[in-house]
Structures are given as structure tokens and as C-alpha cells.
Design a protein around this motif. Sequence first.
Motif, PDB file in Angstrom:
ATOM      1  N   ASP A  52     -28.817  10.876  58.644  1.00 11.51           N
ATOM      2  CA  ASP A  52     -27.680  12.376  58.838  1.00 11.51           C
ATOM      3  C   ASP A  52     -26.757  11.158  59.956  1.00 11.51           C
ATOM      4  O   ASP A  52     -26.422  11.981  60.618  1.00 11.51           O
ATOM      5  CB  ASP A  52     -27.771  13.755  58.738  1.00 11.51           C
ATOM      6  N   GLY A  53     -27.534  10.115  60.598  1.00  8.17           N
ATOM      7  CA  GLY A  53     -27.042   9.634  62.024  1.00  8.17           C
ATOM      8  C   GLY A  53     -26.762   8.454  61.778  1.00  8.17           C
ATOM      9  O   GLY A  53     -26.198   7.654  60.460  1.00  8.17           O
ATOM     10  N   PHE A  54     -27.250   6.859  62.465  1.00 10.12           N
ATOM     11  CA  PHE A  54     -26.666   5.927  62.287  1.00 10.12           C
ATOM     12  C   PHE A  54     -26.941   4.914  61.799  1.00 10.12           C
ATOM     13  O   PHE A  54     -26.870   4.140  60.856  1.00 10.12           O
ATOM     14  CB  PHE A  54     -27.486   5.402  64.411  1.00 10.12           C
ATOM     15  N   VAL A  55     -28.631   5.543  61.178  1.00  8.94           N
ATOM     16  CA  VAL A  55     -29.077   5.014  60.193  1.00  8.94           C
ATOM     17  C   VAL A  55     -28.058   5.121  58.526  1.00  8.94           C
ATOM     18  O   VAL A  55     -27.124   3.942  57.889  1.00  8.94           O
ATOM     19  CB  VAL A  55     -30.417   4.992  59.281  1.00  8.94           C
ATOM     20  N   ALA A  56     -27.993   6.430  58.326  1.00 12.28           N
ATOM     21  CA  ALA A  56     -27.041   6.259  57.425  1.00 12.28           C
ATOM     22  C   ALA A  56     -25.856   5.912  57.072  1.00 12.28           C
ATOM     23  O   ALA A  56     -25.311   5.480  56.250  1.00 12.28           O
ATOM     24  CB  ALA A  56     -26.631   7.995  57.301  1.00 12.28           C
ATOM     25  N   GLU A  57     -24.990   6.197  58.422  1.00 12.42           N
ATOM     26  CA  GLU A  57     -24.059   5.379  58.529  1.00 12.42           C
ATOM     27  C   GLU A  57     -24.017   3.815  58.518  1.00 12.42           C
ATOM     28  O   GLU A  57     -23.144   3.498  58.126  1.00 12.42           O
ATOM     29  CB  GLU A  57     -22.941   5.712  59.998  1.00 12.42           C
ATOM     30  N   ALA A  58     -24.353   2.988  59.217  1.00 11.16           N
ATOM     31  CA  ALA A  58     -24.934   1.152  58.814  1.00 11.16           C
ATOM     32  C   ALA A  58     -24.830   1.439  57.049  1.00 11.16           C
ATOM     33  O   ALA A  58     -24.109   0.256  57.025  1.00 11.16           O
ATOM     34  CB  ALA A  58     -26.235   0.919  59.744  1.00 11.16           C
ATOM     35  N   VAL A  59     -26.103   2.121  56.495  1.00 11.72           N
ATOM     36  CA  VAL A  59     -26.642   1.946  55.424  1.00 11.72           C
ATOM     37  C   VAL A  59     -24.765   2.313  54.299  1.00 11.72           C
ATOM     38  O   VAL A  59     -24.043   1.246  53.370  1.00 11.72           O
ATOM     39  CB  VAL A  59     -27.695   2.729  54.575  1.00 11.72           C
ATOM     40  N   ASP A  60     -24.074   3.453  54.538  1.00  8.36           N
ATOM     41  CA  ASP A  60     -23.177   2.934  53.841  1.00  8.36           C
ATOM     42  C   ASP A  60     -21.859   2.551  54.811  1.00  8.36           C
ATOM     43  O   ASP A  60     -21.222   2.191  53.394  1.00  8.36           O
ATOM     44  CB  ASP A  60     -22.475   4.700  54.218  1.00  8.36           C
ATOM     45  N   LYS A  61     -21.874   2.324  55.281  1.00 12.39           N
ATOM     46  CA  LYS A  61     -20.500   1.333  56.054  1.00 12.39           C
ATOM     47  C   LYS A  61     -20.885  -0.305  55.210  1.00 12.39           C
ATOM     48  O   LYS A  61     -19.959  -1.495  54.960  1.00 12.39           O
ATOM     49  CB  LYS A  61     -20.774   0.612  57.625  1.00 12.39           C
ATOM     50  N   PHE A  62     -22.140  -0.634  55.060  1.00 14.88           N
ATOM     51  CA  PHE A  62     -22.548  -1.828  54.006  1.00 14.88           C
ATOM     52  C   PHE A  62     -21.970  -1.581  52.545  1.00 14.88           C
ATOM     53  O   PHE A  62     -21.681  -2.243  52.413  1.00 14.88           O
ATOM     54  CB  PHE A  62     -23.637  -2.197  54.368  1.00 14.88           C
ATOM     55  N   LEU A  63     -22.383  -1.037  52.532  1.00 14.02           N
ATOM     56  CA  LEU A  63     -22.564  -0.979  50.675  1.00 14.02           C
ATOM     57  C   LEU A  63     -21.019  -0.287  50.821  1.00 14.02           C
ATOM     58  O   LEU A  63     -20.990  -0.998  48.701  1.00 14.02           O
ATOM     59  CB  LEU A  63     -23.788   0.199  50.367  1.00 14.02           C
TER      60      LEU A  63
ATOM     61  N   PRO B  44     -26.512  -4.951  58.027  1.00  7.82           N
ATOM     62  CA  PRO B  44     -26.687  -5.807  59.201  1.00  7.82           C
ATOM     63  C   PRO B  44     -26.797  -4.373  60.198  1.00  7.82           C
ATOM     64  O   PRO B  44     -26.775  -2.891  60.294  1.00  7.82           O
ATOM     65  CB  PRO B  44     -25.529  -5.713  58.762  1.00  7.82           C
ATOM     66  N   GLY B  45     -27.533  -4.769  61.307  1.00  9.33           N
ATOM     67  CA  GLY B  45     -27.615  -3.805  62.530  1.00  9.33           C
ATOM     68  C   GLY B  45     -29.115  -2.718  61.883  1.00  9.33           C
ATOM     69  O   GLY B  45     -29.366  -2.252  62.890  1.00  9.33           O
ATOM     70  N   LEU B  46     -29.643  -2.774  61.025  1.00  9.90           N
ATOM     71  CA  LEU B  46     -30.811  -2.046  60.682  1.00  9.90           C
ATOM     72  C   LEU B  46     -32.232  -3.077  60.789  1.00  9.90           C
ATOM     73  O   LEU B  46     -33.303  -1.825  61.337  1.00  9.90           O
ATOM     74  CB  LEU B  46     -30.840  -1.230  60.199  1.00  9.90           C
ATOM     75  N   GLY B  47     -32.657  -4.330  60.842  1.00  8.74           N
ATOM     76  CA  GLY B  47     -33.222  -4.999  60.615  1.00  8.74           C
ATOM     77  C   GLY B  47     -33.894  -4.834  59.310  1.00  8.74           C
ATOM     78  O   GLY B  47     -35.491  -4.858  59.247  1.00  8.74           O
ATOM     79  N   PHE B  48     -33.708  -4.103  58.376  1.00  2.29           N
ATOM     80  CA  PHE B  48     -34.522  -3.898  57.073  1.00  2.29           C
ATOM     81  C   PHE B  48     -33.781  -3.813  56.085  1.00  2.29           C
ATOM     82  O   PHE B  48     -32.062  -3.910  56.211  1.00  2.29           O
ATOM     83  CB  PHE B  48     -35.024  -2.872  57.535  1.00  2.29           C
ATOM     84  N   PRO B  49     -33.858  -5.164  54.564  1.00  2.00           N
ATOM     85  CA  PRO B  49     -33.254  -4.321  53.174  1.00  2.00           C
ATOM     86  C   PRO B  49     -33.586  -2.779  52.997  1.00  2.00           C
ATOM     87  O   PRO B  49     -34.216  -1.895  53.230  1.00  2.00           O
ATOM     88  CB  PRO B  49     -34.144  -5.143  53.149  1.00  2.00           C
ATOM     89  N   LEU B  50     -32.525  -2.917  51.945  1.00  2.00           N
ATOM     90  CA  LEU B  50     -32.906  -1.269  51.046  1.00  2.00           C
ATOM     91  C   LEU B  50     -33.923  -1.609  49.866  1.00  2.00           C
ATOM     92  O   LEU B  50     -34.290  -3.222  50.247  1.00  2.00           O
ATOM     93  CB  LEU B  50     -31.464  -0.575  50.237  1.00  2.00           C
ATOM     94  N   GLY B  51     -34.447  -0.359  49.608  1.00  2.00           N
ATOM     95  CA  GLY B  51     -35.106  -0.841  48.003  1.00  2.00           C
ATOM     96  C   GLY B  51     -35.054  -1.381  46.695  1.00  2.00           C
ATOM     97  O   GLY B  51     -33.643  -0.714  46.887  1.00  2.00           O
TER      98      GLY B  51
END
Length: 597
Positions: free
Chosen positions: A219-230, A436-443
Amino acid sequence: MLFRPELHGTRAAVASTHWLASAAGLAMSERGGNAFDAAAAAAFVIQVVEPHLNGPGGDVPIMVYDARREKVEVICGQGPMPRAAGIERFRERGLDAVPGSGLLAACVPGAVGAWLLLLRRHGRLRLADVLAPAIRYAEEGYPVLPKAAAMIEAMAPLFRTEWAESGRTYLVDGRAPAPGERLRNPVLARTYRRLVAAARAAGDDREAQIEAAHTAFYDGFVAEAVDKFLATAEMIDATGRRNGGLLTGDDLATWRPAVEEPCSFDYRGHVVHKPGPWSQGPVFLQQLALLEGFDLAGMGFGSADHLHTVVESTKLAFADREAWYGDPAHADVPLAELLDRGYAARRRTLVGAEASGRLRPGWPGGLPARLPRVPEGVARRREHGWLEQLDNGIPMVVRRTAARGDTCCVTAADAEGNMVAATPSGGWLKSSPVVPGLGFPLGTRGQMAWLDAAHPNALAPGKRPRTTLSPSLVLRDGRPHLAFGTPGGDQQDQWTLHAFLNHVDFGMSPQAAVEAPAFHTDHVPSSFTPRRSRPRSLVAERGWDPAVLAELRRRGHEVEDAEPYSLGKVCMAGPTPDGGALAAASPRGAQAYAVAH
């Protein structure tokens, strides 16, 4: 003669699919941690050093035996499909299956949440201690495994032209790293460091720190990066077209890992515990229920009767997996009937003298079985190139190299009697672009769901796709005995089954059991795109008696030779009767290692 010793320690033991992860896990014991801290530290290191097989964007089932509570539980780190992921959304795009690569197959990444929950419920150490080894390897670098180098090389043209963030993460000056070359991932290190910073900002309470890290991820920076990217990204995938994704930050924010009761079966005094039918775990137990009626020990290890009986029982159990398994929160899975001894006795009569070439699910409770229809387009083959790599949803390099991948495994035990077994997977570098900004892909676990609304494993919003991940815990005489698992996709519950039978029916030590020659069948359609199957197949490592293989061919098995020590990487750990702990690791792949002290 064993290739490796079975390791016994007085305090703790760890076996995993990477030596650096095993060493990191054991280091937690030196800090005062227990088996749960060790398993989590090893798993976070594996996210760094085996990026071709898993990552923080992936998933994991964790089997836990807590000696204080004398209880087995399952922590489900398999995230569900997005709330926008209905079958009609895929049909509208002209799809008859979920692509095995790209953004459409992304589920909520469950691995990080599951490991944090394990630490909060069962661990002793602070998150900063547990994440320290993973941060160090991400920042300072690690030697690239040959299989990882081969996968990056195969995908390099795509990384240079389409998946630019993946290129920045895995390529070195625009080229694939050589095997053994040091590779760094500073962006992933920053992600871990931000989780640690969020934990420390929550104060001194250890559990509050871990909860704060969960919030920062989901509910923080990781979720925000995923949301912005997708929200805007459209990336090329197995369809050959650019598709966006359906996952949102809200999907992450509303998810929590679940603690569940295991399913179990008592086989000759050994109570085996597995995750539920949202995994393929019960298929291990169904095989045991069938094999319970045969005298395997009397057949003799390595005999034609031994291999034939096991393979034919496997076909029946896996046929039931295909017809009946799915997320029990969304589908009516008749698990009690599938594990019933009377049902197994009726199914056992189907094990005949000849190899069966049919997929024969049962009708538990008289209910008609429903096998999914494999779409014709899914079974295609593409011309050589990166699009062919995307077309194959399992983490392996196809055609141009013999390098194969599958998933990872972590097992740990300590002198207190605690045990952990987990099979982290998903979020591998081949199948989805780095965020971008996380260093890993989604599954891409969504590829395992069917676009068939009447099937138990039908894709649906908020539903877990039925996964292949399947660790095991065993109690003997009510006491903790063994934790084990292996990489291997659909073969996990064959290779671990054989190691378990080697131990129980043929009297082998854990190390001898994981080193014994391996075999499996590809009779059932793969859980990964493009869903291939090979009825009557029996893949056997070289080393079995040629006369036995000839007899199996006479019985109708299509026997295929595999390289010696090439099938699986079974890892085992458990407490010893004298208050210590043991670990065993297969020498296959020259990668998995056991450590103890």
C-alpha cells in the motif's frame, strides 16, 4: 556411494537451490534466529541470485511446523488475479488462453507478503537482519549462474528493443553477462532498503516493523510503482502484440497472505502435509493413497514393476488434478473424496499391466469430471527467436541451448524442532518486463487459469490460479521428521514423491534418497503455456538397468533417456532425534547446497 555427505548439525540446517542462499540462511542462526528466520533470509537472497526463476514479484507457498505450537500450517503467498481480470476481458482481445508472458498474466505478487508474515508469526530477528544478505548481493553483485546467463542472452534482443527496463537491469553494457560474471541490481537493493527504512520508522517493536514493511510494499511505494507502470504500459507478449495489464495498486492494497490448514495423508506411519488444491499439492497425497495398496519394497528399487506402478499411479492422480483442482474459495473442490481411501482403492484397479495413454480422471462422489480443453492455438511453435521464448511460459530457454529453468526451493530446520519448506517462484526475468524503479518484474501465474467458466480452475476476478508450487512437511510418530521440495513445475510432485518413497519404502537416508536416479512422466498437459503433453512418456535419467527400460518399453511406455543427474534439485531438512538438525541437497545442476552447524 554418495556424491555429497548428509550434513548433520547441532543447532540448525538449511538446504536450498543456491549455495549463497543456504549460507545466508545459516548465518541467521549465528544471530540468534530460528529456522523461520533462516528460510526467509535464504528466500530473499534467492530473489537476487536466481532472477531467471523467481523474484519479489512472484509467489510462494510456505509449509511451517512450529515446535512451540506443535502445529503445521500453510502460509499462502499465491496472489489472486486482478479484480478486472474476467474471462470476457481476454475474449475481447481475441484470446482463447491467458498468455504465458507479458502483463496480462500478472497476479498480485504474494511472495514478499508471505515471507513477512512468516517472520512476524514465527521468527525472532528484525527485518533489517534478515534482508541484509540480499541487499549486499544486490548492491555488490553475485556470480551469474550459467542458466541465468543463457536466459539473458536469449532475451537480450527483446531487452534492447522492447523491454528497456529489463535491459538496464540484466544487460552489462548492452550485452548478456557471461556465466560467473558478477551482476548487480542496485535498483532492487534500493527497494529492499526502502522496506527496511519503513520498518525502522515504525519504532522498536519487531512485529510493528514487519507490518510497516508490508504496508510499504502493498500500500506504499511498490504498489504505487506497479499501478503507475500498468496504467499506461503496453508491452509485447506471447501474442506478438503489445498488451497492457489489468493489475492495479488497489489489487495489492486489498490483499493479505492467508494462513491455512494443510491437507494430509498418513502413508505407512508418515503423515505428509501439503498445501490445498489452489496448488497441485494434493496430487502428492493422491499418489500415496494409490501406492499404499502396492508392495513397492517387495518389488525392489529400480525394478520394472516399481517404475511402472509409480508412473501409472501418477497418471491417475494428475488426471484428477486436471479435472478437479482450483481455488477452493471460488470453486467446489471435492478434496475429502479425492483423498478418501475407498476412492483410491477404486482408482487403483485402473493400474494395469500396460502403460495407459489416456487421461482418466475419476468421478468422486459420482460427480462427472470436467477436463479443460487445450486451445489449438496454444500448442503452436514459433520460429527461433525471442518471441518463441515468450511463447513458452515456463522459465526455460527453448531450442538454442540445453539450459533449463523451473523454480526454487528453500528448506530449513533447527534444534528446537522447527521446520520450513517453501518453493518460491514467479516474477522471473524471461516472461515479464521489469517495473521501473523497483528492479524486478511481475509474475505470470495467471497463465495457469483456464478461460472456461465451468472449470474449477477457471480465471475469475480475485481468484488464485491453480499453481504447480508444492512443498512438503512430514511428521513421523507425531514428531517433526522432514521438510522438502524441489524445482520442477509439473514434475515437483513426482521427483519429491520418488525421493520420499526412496526414504520410506526403500530405506534410504535423506541424502541417498535425493541422489537416487530420477524419472517422471509428461503424460498430463503442462500447467504452463503452450500446454504440451506426451502420453505414455517416461523420462528416465541414464543409470537405470537397460533391461528394466526395455521391459518398460515392452509394456508400452515411451521411454526417453535424460542426462544423468538432470531431473530436479530435491532439498531436504529436518530435526534429528538427538536434538540437532540435518540437511540434504541433490547434486543435480551443481547448484543446490545443504549447510549445517
